[in-house]
Design a protein around this motif. Structure first.
Motif, PDB file in Angstrom:
ATOM      1  N   GLY A 131      12.698  40.919  22.318  1.00 18.57           N
ATOM      2  CA  GLY A 131      12.803  42.269  22.862  1.00 18.57           C
ATOM      3  C   GLY A 131      14.204  42.750  23.118  1.00 18.57           C
ATOM      4  N   LEU A 132      15.213  42.064  22.600  1.00 18.56           N
ATOM      5  CA  LEU A 132      16.589  42.530  22.761  1.00 18.56           C
ATOM      6  C   LEU A 132      16.870  43.667  21.777  1.00 18.56           C
ATOM      7  CD1 LEU A 132      18.481  39.116  23.023  1.00 18.56           C
ATOM      8  CD2 LEU A 132      17.785  40.624  24.896  1.00 18.56           C
ATOM      9  N   PRO A 133      17.711  44.616  22.187  1.00 24.48           N
ATOM     10  CA  PRO A 133      18.014  45.718  21.251  1.00 24.48           C
ATOM     11  C   PRO A 133      18.816  45.259  20.033  1.00 24.48           C
ATOM     12  CG  PRO A 133      19.325  45.916  23.270  1.00 24.48           C
ATOM     13  CD  PRO A 133      18.320  44.833  23.509  1.00 24.48           C
ATOM     14  N   GLN A 134      19.636  44.213  20.208  1.00 28.33           N
ATOM     15  CA  GLN A 134      20.425  43.717  19.078  1.00 28.33           C
ATOM     16  C   GLN A 134      19.570  42.746  18.267  1.00 28.33           C
ATOM     17  OE1 GLN A 134      21.421  43.086  22.298  1.00 28.33           O
ATOM     18  NE2 GLN A 134      22.795  44.823  22.610  1.00 28.33           N
ATOM     19  N   LYS A 135      19.424  43.021  16.992  1.00 30.15           N
ATOM     20  CA  LYS A 135      18.665  42.162  16.095  1.00 30.15           C
ATOM     21  C   LYS A 135      19.591  41.653  14.996  1.00 30.15           C
ATOM     22  CE  LYS A 135      14.479  43.158  17.860  1.00 30.15           C
ATOM     23  NZ  LYS A 135      14.833  44.077  18.960  1.00 30.15           N
ATOM     24  N   ALA A 136      19.254  40.509  14.457  1.00 27.92           N
ATOM     25  CA  ALA A 136      20.004  39.955  13.327  1.00 27.92           C
ATOM     26  C   ALA A 136      19.020  39.574  12.237  1.00 27.92           C
ATOM     27  CB  ALA A 136      20.812  38.738  13.771  1.00 27.92           C
ATOM     28  N   GLN A 137      19.509  39.506  11.029  1.00 27.01           N
ATOM     29  CA  GLN A 137      18.652  39.168   9.894  1.00 27.01           C
ATOM     30  C   GLN A 137      18.617  37.654   9.724  1.00 27.01           C
ATOM     31  OE1 GLN A 137      16.955  41.471   8.186  1.00 27.01           O
ATOM     32  NE2 GLN A 137      15.920  39.872   7.009  1.00 27.01           N
ATOM     33  N   PRO A 138      17.429  37.029   9.737  1.00 31.51           N
ATOM     34  CA  PRO A 138      17.372  35.578   9.513  1.00 31.51           C
ATOM     35  C   PRO A 138      17.903  35.223   8.128  1.00 31.51           C
ATOM     36  CG  PRO A 138      15.262  36.425  10.335  1.00 31.51           C
ATOM     37  CD  PRO A 138      16.104  37.619   9.975  1.00 31.51           C
ATOM     38  N   LEU A 139      18.447  34.018   8.020  1.00 31.22           N
ATOM     39  CA  LEU A 139      18.919  33.544   6.722  1.00 31.22           C
ATOM     40  C   LEU A 139      17.733  33.319   5.787  1.00 31.22           C
ATOM     41  CD1 LEU A 139      21.547  30.856   7.787  1.00 31.22           C
ATOM     42  CD2 LEU A 139      22.034  33.017   6.631  1.00 31.22           C
ATOM     43  N   PRO A 140      17.900  33.547   4.507  1.00 31.86           N
ATOM     44  CA  PRO A 140      16.847  33.173   3.553  1.00 31.86           C
ATOM     45  C   PRO A 140      16.582  31.671   3.647  1.00 31.86           C
ATOM     46  CG  PRO A 140      18.521  34.539   2.511  1.00 31.86           C
ATOM     47  CD  PRO A 140      19.063  34.166   3.847  1.00 31.86           C
ATOM     48  N   PRO A 141      15.344  31.245   3.489  1.00 32.02           N
ATOM     49  CA  PRO A 141      15.012  29.823   3.664  1.00 32.02           C
ATOM     50  C   PRO A 141      15.869  28.880   2.830  1.00 32.02           C
ATOM     51  CG  PRO A 141      13.016  31.135   3.535  1.00 32.02           C
ATOM     52  CD  PRO A 141      14.154  32.068   3.250  1.00 32.02           C
ATOM     53  N   VAL A 142      16.169  29.253   1.604  1.00 32.01           N
ATOM     54  CA  VAL A 142      16.959  28.368   0.743  1.00 32.01           C
ATOM     55  C   VAL A 142      18.367  28.221   1.292  1.00 32.01           C
ATOM     56  CG1 VAL A 142      17.960  28.062  -1.555  1.00 32.01           C
ATOM     57  CG2 VAL A 142      15.593  28.869  -1.310  1.00 32.01           C
ATOM     58  N   ARG A 143      18.960  29.351   1.707  1.00 28.99           N
ATOM     59  CA  ARG A 143      20.323  29.298   2.246  1.00 28.99           C
ATOM     60  C   ARG A 143      20.349  28.532   3.565  1.00 28.99           C
ATOM     61  NH1 ARG A 143      25.267  28.228   1.828  1.00 28.99           N
ATOM     62  NH2 ARG A 143      26.725  29.494   3.068  1.00 28.99           N
ATOM     63  N   LEU A 144      19.329  28.723   4.399  1.00 30.02           N
ATOM     64  CA  LEU A 144      19.244  27.994   5.665  1.00 30.02           C
ATOM     65  C   LEU A 144      19.212  26.492   5.416  1.00 30.02           C
ATOM     66  CD1 LEU A 144      18.764  27.869   8.769  1.00 30.02           C
ATOM     67  CD2 LEU A 144      16.319  27.996   8.258  1.00 30.02           C
ATOM     68  N   GLU A 145      18.406  26.071   4.467  1.00 30.25           N
ATOM     69  CA  GLU A 145      18.286  24.640   4.210  1.00 30.25           C
ATOM     70  C   GLU A 145      19.588  24.074   3.646  1.00 30.25           C
ATOM     71  OE1 GLU A 145      16.615  20.996   4.487  1.00 30.25           O
ATOM     72  OE2 GLU A 145      15.931  22.916   5.319  1.00 30.25           O
ATOM     73  N   GLU A 146      20.292  24.853   2.832  1.00 30.41           N
ATOM     74  CA  GLU A 146      21.594  24.398   2.323  1.00 30.41           C
ATOM     75  C   GLU A 146      22.569  24.140   3.466  1.00 30.41           C
ATOM     76  OE1 GLU A 146      22.953  27.381  -0.316  1.00 30.41           O
ATOM     77  OE2 GLU A 146      21.659  26.780  -1.998  1.00 30.41           O
ATOM     78  N   LYS A 147      22.677  25.110   4.374  1.00 31.55           N
ATOM     79  CA  LYS A 147      23.601  24.979   5.499  1.00 31.55           C
ATOM     80  C   LYS A 147      23.170  23.849   6.429  1.00 31.55           C
ATOM     81  CE  LYS A 147      25.205  28.740   7.453  1.00 31.55           C
ATOM     82  NZ  LYS A 147      26.625  28.686   7.086  1.00 31.55           N
ATOM     83  N   ARG A 148      21.858  23.719   6.633  1.00 30.22           N
ATOM     84  CA  ARG A 148      21.346  22.648   7.494  1.00 30.22           C
ATOM     85  C   ARG A 148      21.702  21.284   6.913  1.00 30.22           C
ATOM     86  NH1 ARG A 148      15.787  23.838   7.783  1.00 30.22           N
ATOM     87  NH2 ARG A 148      16.041  24.980   9.745  1.00 30.22           N
ATOM     88  N   MET A 149      21.501  21.111   5.626  1.00 30.40           N
ATOM     89  CA  MET A 149      21.793  19.827   4.984  1.00 30.40           C
ATOM     90  C   MET A 149      23.284  19.519   5.024  1.00 30.40           C
ATOM     91  SD  MET A 149      19.179  19.851   1.706  1.00 30.40           S
ATOM     92  CE  MET A 149      19.817  18.284   1.106  1.00 30.40           C
ATOM     93  N   GLN A 150      24.117  20.543   4.845  1.00 29.84           N
ATOM     94  CA  GLN A 150      25.560  20.335   4.908  1.00 29.84           C
ATOM     95  C   GLN A 150      25.991  19.848   6.290  1.00 29.84           C
ATOM     96  OE1 GLN A 150      27.183  24.125   3.767  1.00 29.84           O
ATOM     97  NE2 GLN A 150      26.671  23.872   1.590  1.00 29.84           N
ATOM     98  N   LEU A 151      25.485  20.513   7.334  1.00 28.03           N
ATOM     99  CA  LEU A 151      25.852  20.128   8.690  1.00 28.03           C
ATOM    100  C   LEU A 151      25.321  18.746   9.043  1.00 28.03           C
ATOM    101  CD1 LEU A 151      25.445  23.508  10.608  1.00 28.03           C
ATOM    102  CD2 LEU A 151      27.535  22.140  10.437  1.00 28.03           C
ATOM    103  N   ARG A 152      24.105  18.464   8.643  1.00 26.92           N
ATOM    104  CA  ARG A 152      23.541  17.150   8.935  1.00 26.92           C
ATOM    105  C   ARG A 152      24.314  16.048   8.230  1.00 26.92           C
ATOM    106  NH1 ARG A 152      17.009  18.458   8.690  1.00 26.92           N
ATOM    107  NH2 ARG A 152      16.874  19.397  10.774  1.00 26.92           N
ATOM    108  N   ALA A 153      24.769  16.315   7.031  1.00 25.37           N
ATOM    109  CA  ALA A 153      25.566  15.318   6.309  1.00 25.37           C
ATOM    110  C   ALA A 153      26.880  15.060   7.033  1.00 25.37           C
ATOM    111  CB  ALA A 153      25.829  15.789   4.881  1.00 25.37           C
ATOM    112  N   ARG A 154      27.505  16.120   7.531  1.00 29.51           N
ATOM    113  CA  ARG A 154      28.762  15.948   8.272  1.00 29.51           C
ATOM    114  C   ARG A 154      28.532  15.179   9.563  1.00 29.51           C
ATOM    115  NH1 ARG A 154      30.546  22.254   7.468  1.00 29.51           N
ATOM    116  NH2 ARG A 154      31.005  22.124   5.211  1.00 29.51           N
ATOM    117  N   ILE A 155      27.423  15.453  10.234  1.00 30.69           N
ATOM    118  CA  ILE A 155      27.090  14.720  11.462  1.00 30.69           C
ATOM    119  C   ILE A 155      26.864  13.241  11.144  1.00 30.69           C
ATOM    120  CG2 ILE A 155      25.290  14.437  13.217  1.00 30.69           C
ATOM    121  CD1 ILE A 155      24.982  17.550  13.074  1.00 30.69           C
TER     122      ILE A 155
END
Length: 541
Positions: free
Chosen positions: A266-290
């Protein structure tokens, strides 16, 4: 690991959760400890949100209500548990008033009903204190007509105290887990201000990094029965720790933002979620660095220190805090002793052991009362110490007070790995302590550790009897120290039970009674008595 909480945990809350540091700290600990497959927190916090559905007139927009998105959030995430952490905004920074209080109570109760209706378990946390001394807005006295997040009632913490008291009184039995976050935050702030009266802990509403660690620590104790002291603070003490923490925070922030926007809010500021493929790419990159940080420096949370002038190393084992203290001249056979609870307290006998070449060790299995799960963790720890440090396959066990339960039950389960016992005012019978002489909270903890009910403690006595018989059969040497004026853990109800069996058996036994002494101070009059008894009778061959 005695988990009250397992599986996927959806966190619903206001801006304190939206910030997410306490959630990231918990997930960082779970990842570091290899426990993330057992439990994982998913952050769906939204800034400004309430469960009361109220909003102060001066707020820039109507405050969103978590009930408006709760069903959708559960349907989308399919959690096993839902943690509800609200309250700071629910009184809308006004004085305590029944209508607002009733709205908060109704919101919490409705949220719990919906969680259960969805087939999930509910955990409810109390709001944390409003820290007037750190507040950056204006404070107004009773009698004003207009209050808000930036012009709070000066006694607003009284409102949050009332909300917390209600949760602690009303939610047990309705929610599967109730977590008091207010008390540990109050205690921590008192400690900070005792050292520095001008200490600032955030902005009065939102805690700083350390405050988030205090919350994370309390939640982990309630959810996973992990007693931790400084994991969150130590994350920033080394370069590797800071690198790990930064990467974990980036991952958590990305996943939180994605989840929040996908669920909707219910916040007035909204953001667009990442496309699933792009989200998974970024998630895998961060997890690999961790993973790379953890692989490169798996011991980055270790720390060096000292104990009474002897070198000390702190480390983690199975996610538990542990330590070992090295003697200056180690015994040739690698003999060592495990302190069961209260490391460093009344430790003259421990120091005498160090002087004789014994290595000391400790693993923080607090509030598990020598339960079978705790005993098995002690055995895994023994195996690690023998394998990693080349210590003797048998260990001596030091059991002060409730530590006696751990020492006796371990030795009874694994007599072949026990060289000797030193028990000091030990708890032997849980009906004595904590049953009769402890607090209600300690008694509840103890029952939970053994999976017992107050109506039927008989499974404990089967464990106790088997352990005592094994001690005698294996002739495990025992030196027992007790005060004859102990009213907390009375000798006749505890240590005397073991003494009677030992006297009848002929197994190596020494009793050192201290006339006129209560439960404290622990320790024999002669600190060398334990080392001398173990050297004469210990099963080190």
């Amino acid at each position: 690991m005695q988990d009250a909480v397992q599986g996927r945990v959806l966190v619903m809350g206001d801006s304190i959760s939206d910030d997410g540091r306490y959630i990231a700290m918990i997930n960082a600990y779970l990842k570091f400890s290899g426990l993330e497959r057992r439990v994982r927190l998913m952050n769906a916090g939204v800034s400004s949100e309430t469960l009361s559905g109220l909003s102060e007139p001066g707020h820039p927009f109507p405050r969103p209500c978590g009930l408006d998105r709760l069903d959708r959030a559960i349907a989308m995430t399919q959690p096993d548990w839902v943690l509800l952490f609200y309250g700071m905004n629910d009184g809308i920074y006004y004085p305590l008033e029944e209508r607002r209080f009733a709205a908060f109570r109704g919101g919490v109760e409705e949220a719990v009903r919906r969680v259960h209706r969805a087939g999930c378990k509910a955990a409810v946390a109390t709001p944390i204190p409003f820290d007037r001394a750190s507040y950056r807005g204006a404070l107004y006295p009773l009698g004003e007509t207009d209050y808000g997040y930036d012009r709070a009632y000066e006694g607003y913490d009284e409102v949050l105290a009332a909300y917390s008291e209600w949760i602690l009184a009303a939610m047990p039995g309705k929610a599967e887990l109730v977590v008091d976050l207010r008390k540990p935050m109050e205690e921590d702030r008192r400690t900070l201000r005792a050292a520095d009266p001008a200490a600032v802990t955030g902005d009065g509403i939102h805690p700083d990094d350390h405050g988030h660690w205090v919350m994370a620590r309390a939640l982990m104790k309630a959810m996973f029965n992990r007693s931790l002291t400084d994991f969150g603070d130590r994350l920033i003490e080394t370069e590797a720790g800071r690198s790990y923490w930064r990467k974990m925070m980036r991952l958590e922030m990305m996943e939180h933002r994605q989840l929040k926007e996908t669920i909707g809010h219910g916040l007035p500021q909204k953001a667009q979620p990442l496309p699933p493929v792009r989200l998974e790419e970024k998630r895998m990159q961060l997890r690999a660095r961790i993973d790379n940080v953890l692989a490169a420096e798996p011991d980055f949370m270790d720390a060096e220190g000292s104990f009474r002038g002897y070198p000390l190393r702190r480390f983690y084992f199975d996610g538990y805090e542990a330590l070992t203290v090295f003697p200056r001249c180690p015994a040739e056979d690698g003999r060592w002793a495990l302190r069961c609870e209260f490391f460093g307290a009344f430790a003259d006998a421990d120091e005498a052991l160090l002087q004789r070449g014994y290595q000391l060790a400790y693993i923080r299995l607090s509030d598990q009362y020598g339960s079978p799960e705790a005993v098995e963790e002690m055995e895994r720890f023994r195996q690690y110490m023998v394998r990693r440090l080349g210590l003797h396959p048998r260990m001596g066990l030091i059991g002060l007070s409730r530590g006696g339960l751990y020492a006796v039950h371990y030795a009874g389960r694994y007599p072949q790995h026990t060289a000797g016992l030193y028990l000091d005012a030990p708890v032997v019978d849980i009906l004595s302590w904590p049953g009769r002489h402890g607090t209600a909270g300690e008694w509840a903890q103890c029952l939970d550790a053994y999976g017992l009910t107050a109506d039927d403690p008989s499974p404990f006595y089967r464990i106790q009897d088997a352990a005592h018989r094994q001690l005698i059969d294996a002739k495990i040497p025992l030196i027992l120290v007790a005060g004859d004026c102990d009213t907390l853990v009375p000798y006749e109800e505890n240590g005397a039970l073991l003494a009677a069996r030992y006297r009848e058996s002929g197994a190596p036994f020494a009793l050192l009674m201290k006339p006129g002494v209560g439960h404290h101070p622990h320790g024999p009059k002669d600190p060398t008595a334990v080392a001398e008894f173990w050297e004469a009778h210990g099963l080190w061959v």
